[in-house]
Design a protein around this motif. Structure first.
Motif, short mmCIF file in Angstrom:
data_model
loop_
_atom_site.label_atom_id
_atom_site.label_comp_id
_atom_site.label_asym_id
_atom_site.label_seq_id
_atom_site.Cartn_x
_atom_site.Cartn_y
_atom_site.Cartn_z
N SER A 69 0.86 -1.18 0.00
CA SER A 69 0.00 0.00 0.00
C SER A 69 0.90 1.23 0.00
CB SER A 69 -0.90 0.01 1.23
OG SER A 69 -1.66 1.19 1.27
N SER A 70 0.45 2.27 -0.71
CA SER A 70 1.31 3.46 -0.76
C SER A 70 0.65 4.72 -0.18
CB SER A 70 1.74 3.73 -2.20
OG SER A 70 0.61 3.95 -3.01
N SER A 71 -0.65 4.70 0.05
CA SER A 71 -1.30 5.91 0.58
C SER A 71 -2.55 5.58 1.37
CB SER A 71 -1.63 6.88 -0.56
OG SER A 71 -2.54 6.26 -1.45
N LEU A 72 -2.39 4.77 2.39
CA LEU A 72 -3.51 4.37 3.23
C LEU A 72 -3.73 5.42 4.33
CD1 LEU A 72 -5.43 1.96 3.90
CD2 LEU A 72 -3.62 1.10 5.36
N ASN A 73 -4.97 5.73 4.62
CA ASN A 73 -5.30 6.66 5.70
C ASN A 73 -6.00 5.90 6.82
OD1 ASN A 73 -4.30 8.92 4.32
ND2 ASN A 73 -6.23 9.20 3.25
N LEU A 74 -5.47 6.04 8.04
CA LEU A 74 -6.05 5.38 9.21
C LEU A 74 -6.51 6.42 10.21
CD1 LEU A 74 -3.40 2.59 9.88
CD2 LEU A 74 -5.75 2.24 9.17
N GLY A 75 -7.72 6.26 10.70
CA GLY A 75 -8.21 7.13 11.76
C GLY A 75 -7.60 6.73 13.09
N ARG A 76 -7.86 7.52 14.09
CA ARG A 76 -7.37 7.22 15.45
C ARG A 76 -8.02 5.92 15.92
NH1 ARG A 76 -9.32 8.66 20.50
NH2 ARG A 76 -7.70 8.68 22.09
N GLU A 77 -7.20 5.00 16.38
CA GLU A 77 -7.63 3.68 16.84
C GLU A 77 -8.43 2.95 15.76
OE1 GLU A 77 -9.14 3.46 20.78
OE2 GLU A 77 -7.72 4.94 21.54
N ASP A 78 -7.96 3.03 14.53
CA ASP A 78 -8.60 2.43 13.38
C ASP A 78 -7.82 1.18 12.98
OD1 ASP A 78 -10.32 2.11 11.25
OD2 ASP A 78 -9.57 3.82 10.11
N SER A 79 -8.45 0.29 12.21
CA SER A 79 -7.74 -0.89 11.70
C SER A 79 -8.17 -1.15 10.26
CB SER A 79 -8.02 -2.12 12.57
OG SER A 79 -9.38 -2.46 12.53
N PHE A 80 -7.30 -1.88 9.55
CA PHE A 80 -7.54 -2.13 8.13
C PHE A 80 -6.86 -3.43 7.73
CE2 PHE A 80 -6.79 -1.49 3.56
CZ PHE A 80 -8.03 -1.04 3.16
N TRP A 81 -7.55 -4.28 6.96
CA TRP A 81 -6.95 -5.50 6.42
C TRP A 81 -6.31 -5.14 5.08
CZ3 TRP A 81 -6.14 -10.03 8.75
CH2 TRP A 81 -6.87 -10.32 9.91
N VAL A 82 -5.01 -5.26 5.01
CA VAL A 82 -4.24 -4.91 3.81
C VAL A 82 -4.06 -6.17 2.97
CG1 VAL A 82 -2.05 -4.00 2.96
CG2 VAL A 82 -3.02 -3.14 5.11
N PRO A 83 -4.46 -6.15 1.68
CA PRO A 83 -4.27 -7.33 0.83
C PRO A 83 -2.79 -7.56 0.54
CG PRO A 83 -5.49 -5.59 -0.34
CD PRO A 83 -5.16 -5.07 1.00
N ILE A 84 -2.41 -8.83 0.53
CA ILE A 84 -1.04 -9.23 0.19
C ILE A 84 -1.11 -9.98 -1.13
CG2 ILE A 84 0.92 -10.68 0.84
CD1 ILE A 84 0.11 -10.26 3.74
N ASP A 85 -0.29 -9.54 -2.08
CA ASP A 85 -0.24 -10.18 -3.40
C ASP A 85 1.22 -10.12 -3.87
OD1 ASP A 85 -0.65 -11.20 -5.90
OD2 ASP A 85 -2.02 -9.63 -6.57
N ILE A 86 1.98 -11.15 -3.54
CA ILE A 86 3.42 -11.16 -3.80
C ILE A 86 3.76 -12.35 -4.69
CG2 ILE A 86 5.72 -11.31 -2.77
CD1 ILE A 86 4.50 -10.17 -0.19
N ASP A 87 4.44 -12.09 -5.80
CA ASP A 87 4.92 -13.16 -6.66
C ASP A 87 6.24 -13.71 -6.12
OD1 ASP A 87 2.79 -13.01 -8.44
OD2 ASP A 87 3.77 -11.43 -9.60
#
Length: 132
Positions: A69-87
């Motif tokens: 990810s290059s520009s994710l925005n997280l709020g205070r006490e926020d969470s996010f599932w980041v996709p992984i796609d690696i060759d």
């Protein structure tokens, strides 16, 4: 006589902490044919909104560098599932590898390593030669 004094600890605490937490790593596949696919849980446990967060993953033994990810925005006490796609390179050997994940923005950086087990999807096609 009793005197009861109630203090709000949240209000008295100075708001100065930046804290990224890399939580669960949920992999769907991890082999030489499909690569590494899944999700990484990123939490902002700090006191501020965190903007322009970049996430990179490195497997140095395989010379793999991937921007998750290059520009994710997280709020205070926020969470996010980041996709992984690696060759993964086809010639990678089956086994355990360290994947280093770096989460950063202009204000804070966090690095953590995870053990990844990579299976060789071509092992069924490998011919075994026995010597007599």
């Amino acid at each position: 006589f009793f005197f009861v004094k109630i203090e709000d600890l949240e209000e008295s605490r100075e708001k100065t902490e930046h804290e990224f937490v890399l939580g669960g790593l949920d992999l769907e596949v991890s082999n030489t044919e499909d690569g590494i696919r899944g999700f990484l849980l990123l939490k902002n446990s700090g006191d501020f909104n965190e903007n322009k967060v970049s996430i990179t993953a490195d497997i140095f033994d395989l010379d793999v560098h991937e921007v998750l990810s290059s520009s994710l925005n997280l709020g205070r006490e926020d969470s996010f599932w980041v996709p992984i796609d690696i060759d993964i390179p086809d010639n990678a050997k089956e086994g355990e590898y360290l994947m280093s994940v770096k989460v950063s923005n202009p204000k804070h950086t966090k690095e953590q390593s995870f053990v990844i087990v990579i299976e060789n999807s071509n092992k069924e096609r490998v011919k075994v030669i026995e010597r007599s």
